[in-house]
Design a protein around this motif. Sequence first.
Motif, PDB file in Angstrom:
ATOM      1  N   PHE A 110      -3.774  10.676  14.961  1.00  0.00           N
ATOM      2  CA  PHE A 110      -3.436   9.859  16.124  1.00  0.00           C
ATOM      3  C   PHE A 110      -4.686   9.519  16.926  1.00  0.00           C
ATOM      4  N   ARG A 111      -4.933   8.243  17.088  1.00  0.00           N
ATOM      5  CA  ARG A 111      -6.050   7.812  17.938  1.00  0.00           C
ATOM      6  C   ARG A 111      -5.613   6.582  18.715  1.00  0.00           C
ATOM      7  N   ARG A 112      -5.900   6.588  20.027  1.00  0.00           N
ATOM      8  CA  ARG A 112      -5.460   5.462  20.848  1.00  0.00           C
ATOM      9  C   ARG A 112      -6.536   4.381  20.853  1.00  0.00           C
ATOM     10  N   GLU A 113      -6.608   3.650  19.710  1.00  0.00           N
ATOM     11  CA  GLU A 113      -7.581   2.565  19.591  1.00  0.00           C
ATOM     12  C   GLU A 113      -6.847   1.240  19.734  1.00  0.00           C
ATOM     13  N   ARG A 114      -7.604   0.138  19.735  1.00  0.00           N
ATOM     14  CA  ARG A 114      -6.952  -1.164  19.792  1.00  0.00           C
ATOM     15  C   ARG A 114      -6.348  -1.473  18.417  1.00  0.00           C
ATOM     16  N   LYS A 117      -5.217  -5.208  12.133  1.00  0.00           N
ATOM     17  CA  LYS A 117      -4.965  -4.957  10.709  1.00  0.00           C
ATOM     18  C   LYS A 117      -5.816  -3.777  10.226  1.00  0.00           C
ATOM     19  N   GLY A 118      -5.186  -2.820   9.575  1.00  0.00           N
ATOM     20  CA  GLY A 118      -5.912  -1.661   9.066  1.00  0.00           C
ATOM     21  C   GLY A 118      -6.305  -0.660  10.134  1.00  0.00           C
ATOM     22  N   ARG A 119      -5.823  -0.855  11.355  1.00  0.00           N
ATOM     23  CA  ARG A 119      -6.134   0.087  12.429  1.00  0.00           C
ATOM     24  C   ARG A 119      -4.871   0.348  13.240  1.00  0.00           C
ATOM     25  N   TYR A 120      -4.410   1.583  13.204  1.00  0.00           N
ATOM     26  CA  TYR A 120      -3.166   1.936  13.871  1.00  0.00           C
ATOM     27  C   TYR A 120      -3.411   3.120  14.791  1.00  0.00           C
ATOM     28  N   ARG A 121      -2.433   3.392  15.657  1.00  0.00           N
ATOM     29  CA  ARG A 121      -2.573   4.547  16.555  1.00  0.00           C
ATOM     30  C   ARG A 121      -2.024   5.810  15.900  1.00  0.00           C
ATOM     31  N   GLN A 122      -1.023   5.643  15.055  1.00  0.00           N
ATOM     32  CA  GLN A 122      -0.702   6.711  14.098  1.00  0.00           C
ATOM     33  C   GLN A 122      -1.095   6.183  12.740  1.00  0.00           C
ATOM     34  N   PHE A 123      -2.057   6.850  12.111  1.00  0.00           N
ATOM     35  CA  PHE A 123      -2.456   6.437  10.771  1.00  0.00           C
ATOM     36  C   PHE A 123      -2.499   7.688   9.902  1.00  0.00           C
ATOM     37  N   TYR A 124      -2.744   7.498   8.614  1.00  0.00           N
ATOM     38  CA  TYR A 124      -2.610   8.628   7.686  1.00  0.00           C
ATOM     39  C   TYR A 124      -3.926   8.883   6.960  1.00  0.00           C
ATOM     40  N   GLN A 125      -4.207  10.143   6.742  1.00  0.00           N
ATOM     41  CA  GLN A 125      -5.420  10.480   6.003  1.00  0.00           C
ATOM     42  C   GLN A 125      -5.117  11.440   4.860  1.00  0.00           C
ATOM     43  N   ILE A 126      -5.913  11.305   3.817  1.00  0.00           N
ATOM     44  CA  ILE A 126      -5.957  12.293   2.745  1.00  0.00           C
ATOM     45  C   ILE A 126      -7.281  13.014   2.934  1.00  0.00           C
ATOM     46  N   VAL A 255     -24.362   7.295  10.629  1.00  0.00           N
ATOM     47  CA  VAL A 255     -24.383   8.582  11.342  1.00  0.00           C
ATOM     48  C   VAL A 255     -22.988   9.145  11.580  1.00  0.00           C
ATOM     49  N   ARG A 256     -21.917   8.296  11.377  1.00  0.00           N
ATOM     50  CA  ARG A 256     -20.533   8.728  11.547  1.00  0.00           C
ATOM     51  C   ARG A 256     -20.200   8.991  13.019  1.00  0.00           C
ATOM     52  N   GLY A 257     -18.893   8.973  13.301  1.00  0.00           N
ATOM     53  CA  GLY A 257     -18.442   9.013  14.692  1.00  0.00           C
ATOM     54  C   GLY A 257     -18.114  10.388  15.226  1.00  0.00           C
ATOM     55  N   SER A 277     -14.860  -2.757   6.091  1.00  0.00           N
ATOM     56  CA  SER A 277     -14.418  -1.580   6.819  1.00  0.00           C
ATOM     57  C   SER A 277     -14.474  -0.378   5.893  1.00  0.00           C
ATOM     58  N   ALA A 278     -14.404   0.812   6.515  1.00  0.00           N
ATOM     59  CA  ALA A 278     -14.509   2.037   5.730  1.00  0.00           C
ATOM     60  C   ALA A 278     -13.122   2.483   5.296  1.00  0.00           C
ATOM     61  N   VAL A 279     -13.013   2.843   4.034  1.00  0.00           N
ATOM     62  CA  VAL A 279     -11.728   3.345   3.553  1.00  0.00           C
ATOM     63  C   VAL A 279     -11.774   4.870   3.438  1.00  0.00           C
ATOM     64  N   ALA A 280     -12.995   5.425   3.460  1.00  0.00           N
ATOM     65  CA  ALA A 280     -13.131   6.882   3.449  1.00  0.00           C
ATOM     66  C   ALA A 280     -14.474   7.255   4.043  1.00  0.00           C
ATOM     67  N   GLY A 281     -14.544   8.449   4.604  1.00  0.00           N
ATOM     68  CA  GLY A 281     -15.810   8.901   5.169  1.00  0.00           C
ATOM     69  C   GLY A 281     -15.848  10.410   5.182  1.00  0.00           C
ATOM     70  N   ILE A 304      -9.866  10.166   3.648  1.00  0.00           N
ATOM     71  CA  ILE A 304      -9.569   8.817   3.146  1.00  0.00           C
ATOM     72  C   ILE A 304      -8.535   8.198   4.077  1.00  0.00           C
ATOM     73  N   GLY A 305      -8.732   6.959   4.467  1.00  0.00           N
ATOM     74  CA  GLY A 305      -7.735   6.253   5.272  1.00  0.00           C
ATOM     75  C   GLY A 305      -6.636   5.731   4.351  1.00  0.00           C
ATOM     76  N   LEU A 306      -5.478   6.393   4.411  1.00  0.00           N
ATOM     77  CA  LEU A 306      -4.411   6.071   3.460  1.00  0.00           C
ATOM     78  C   LEU A 306      -3.808   4.688   3.720  1.00  0.00           C
ATOM     79  N   ASP A 307      -3.701   4.308   5.004  1.00  0.00           N
ATOM     80  CA  ASP A 307      -3.146   2.977   5.317  1.00  0.00           C
ATOM     81  C   ASP A 307      -3.992   1.886   4.662  1.00  0.00           C
ATOM     82  N   ARG A 308      -5.305   2.028   4.824  1.00  0.00           N
ATOM     83  CA  ARG A 308      -6.207   1.008   4.252  1.00  0.00           C
ATOM     84  C   ARG A 308      -6.214   1.078   2.736  1.00  0.00           C
ATOM     85  N   LEU A 309      -6.222   2.308   2.197  1.00  0.00           N
ATOM     86  CA  LEU A 309      -6.221   2.468   0.742  1.00  0.00           C
ATOM     87  C   LEU A 309      -4.966   1.820   0.140  1.00  0.00           C
TER      88      LEU A 309
HETATM   89  P1  ATP Z   1     -13.803   3.232  11.640  1.00  0.00           P
HETATM   90  O1  ATP Z   1     -15.270   3.078  11.579  1.00  0.00           O
HETATM   91  O2  ATP Z   1     -13.039   2.220  10.814  1.00  0.00           O
HETATM   92  O3  ATP Z   1     -13.270   3.357  13.029  1.00  0.00           O
HETATM   93  P2  ATP Z   1     -13.924   6.066  11.506  1.00  0.00           P
HETATM   94  O4  ATP Z   1     -15.317   6.356  11.135  1.00  0.00           O
HETATM   95  O5  ATP Z   1     -13.513   6.181  12.918  1.00  0.00           O
HETATM   96  O6  ATP Z   1     -13.486   4.634  10.921  1.00  0.00           O
HETATM   97  P3  ATP Z   1     -13.065   8.466  10.217  1.00  0.00           P
HETATM   98  O7  ATP Z   1     -12.916   9.309  11.393  1.00  0.00           O
HETATM   99  O8  ATP Z   1     -14.231   8.626   9.349  1.00  0.00           O
HETATM  100  O9  ATP Z   1     -12.930   6.932  10.633  1.00  0.00           O
HETATM  101  O10 ATP Z   1     -11.747   8.578   9.324  1.00  0.00           O
HETATM  102  C1  ATP Z   1     -11.761   8.354   7.917  1.00  0.00           C
HETATM  103  C2  ATP Z   1     -10.985   7.130   7.521  1.00  0.00           C
HETATM  104  O11 ATP Z   1      -9.754   7.035   8.221  1.00  0.00           O
HETATM  105  C3  ATP Z   1     -11.658   5.817   7.842  1.00  0.00           C
HETATM  106  O12 ATP Z   1     -12.592   5.492   6.870  1.00  0.00           O
HETATM  107  C4  ATP Z   1     -10.509   4.841   7.877  1.00  0.00           C
HETATM  108  O13 ATP Z   1     -10.216   4.383   6.572  1.00  0.00           O
HETATM  109  C5  ATP Z   1      -9.374   5.682   8.376  1.00  0.00           C
HETATM  110  N1  ATP Z   1      -9.114   5.382   9.795  1.00  0.00           N
HETATM  111  C6  ATP Z   1      -9.799   5.795  10.882  1.00  0.00           C
HETATM  112  N2  ATP Z   1      -9.242   5.351  12.008  1.00  0.00           N
HETATM  113  C7  ATP Z   1      -8.146   4.623  11.627  1.00  0.00           C
HETATM  114  C8  ATP Z   1      -7.127   3.914  12.319  1.00  0.00           C
HETATM  115  N3  ATP Z   1      -7.098   3.854  13.655  1.00  0.00           N
HETATM  116  N4  ATP Z   1      -6.173   3.278  11.595  1.00  0.00           N
HETATM  117  C9  ATP Z   1      -6.165   3.336  10.246  1.00  0.00           C
HETATM  118  N5  ATP Z   1      -7.084   4.001   9.535  1.00  0.00           N
HETATM  119  C10 ATP Z   1      -8.068   4.636  10.208  1.00  0.00           C
END
Ligand code: ATP
Length: 448
Positions: A110-114, A117-126, A255-257, A277-281, A304-309
């Motif tokens: 869960f992240r309260r971002e804007r 497409k490909g960015r949600y406030r509830q999203f899924y990760q592997i 450098v990652r977030g 955009s990043a699909v995994a990090g 891995i960002g499952l929504d984007r994958l």
């Molecule tokens: P971005 O640069 O796109 O904001 P991030 O570096 O914040 O990604 P991570 O914390 O590394 O993302 O999370 C790993 C993966 O989770 C991302 O590569 C992305 O595919 C996915 N992800 C991150 N935030 C979101 C979101 N709000 N909605 C959907 N997928 C997301």
Amino acid sequence: MIQTIRGFRDILPEDTVLWQAIEKTASNLFEDFGFQEIRIPIMEKTELFARSIGETTDIVEKEMYTFPDRKGDKLTLRPEATASVVRSYIQHNMGSSDPVQKLYTIGPMFRRERPQKGRYRQFYQINAEVFGISSPYIDAQLILILNELFKRLGLSELDAHINSLGCRECRPDFQKELLIFLNGKKEHLCENCLRRMDKNPLRTLDCKVPSCREALVDAPSTLGHLCSGCSDHFETVKSVLKEQSVDFTVDKTLVRGLDYYSRTTFEILTTALGAQSAVAGGGRYDALIKELDGPETYGIGFAIGLDRLADIVAQMINDIKMKKAENTDRPEGTEDIPKNASDFFRLVSVKSPDLFIIPLGEKAARLAYMWSSELNIARIRTETDYSGRSLKSLMKRADKLNAAYVLIAGDQEIEDNALVLRDMKTKEQYFVTAENPVEQIETLLNRV
Ligand code: ATP
Ligand code: MG
């Protein structure tokens, strides 16, 4: 009508088939590499994320869903999984039996971002995390695993960006030099960067504001300041990846977030969804376990960002279908399934009923219910219909569901002890008796 909250969404049945197939492919792959599943809570004490992800990151400063519970404890919906998995490793003293633990987990963040497409406030990760291994081989192996997952999903052309952020030894020197550079660029930096730069200069390198990016093009890079340990480590990661034919690009801006990374960091980028955009990090976090009051243990992992994958995979499947439609003289079932992805394509194929029972009449409806339940228990995907509609309209429904067989069970057929089983493809008909058709149907359907 009550609708979902902004940035939250339902994953509908038409999509869960694909999601389940991806999840299964990922968990099978992890298990092939000796990982075990862990399930962690979706809520934790706020402090866990604040301390691990870092107070001056975007996630902690403005994206977390944090609220007091009824007793006033400060709680947060997890914005990522690593902190929780590390907490669990420490809490359950997992390292005591064997410091090496390989864990994976799949679930919502869960992240309260804007939202977009490909960015949600509830999203899924592997997520995958490895504890207790300092060797650069494991860094390379995690990238290899991502590469292999993409192959097993039928995806090609993945673009792995890698970097090294150095360690406690070499980072301070680098930060000093970066700070000098930043001080010379102050008039070009955004407010956020100016506010954060003294506390955490590395964060400026992750800023997405165009004017900051431009100002930082010539910023010093961690790669130019690695100590010999970090440098050797990075060289091994690169040479092993090369030897295993995993494509990568060294990206000194990566450098990652999140603050907890050291040494290797990596991201898998894609342009499949429009803008890059990043699909995994992921990356190494050797200091994190100790920082969260655990033992001195190495750690590394990825998300891995499952929504984007899922979007990328859906698009790939669509492309294959389109290509097949263009090439109409090819026989059915010979689409271009990418190498290594046949298991995945089997999982993702649409599952239509084996059998549709058409009851006509009161007595027939009750028997259709009984027989279909028995067939379901016998693992034969059977549907029926209790609406009492006509033969014609129920045949239409069977067609729509794409049932392989239809069983016509009218009160009359039951009385005559002769039910009609029809193969919908070949139009062949079989008679089955009404006393116990289940066994006969099982035999007939299992034969083909
Ligand atoms: P971005 O640069 O796109 O904001 P991030 O570096 O914040 O990604 P991570 O914390 O590394 O993302 O999370 C790993 C993966 O989770 C991302 O590569 C992305 O595919 C996915 N992800 C991150 N935030 C979101 C979101 N709000 N909605 C959907 N997928 C997301
Ligand atoms: Mg982000």
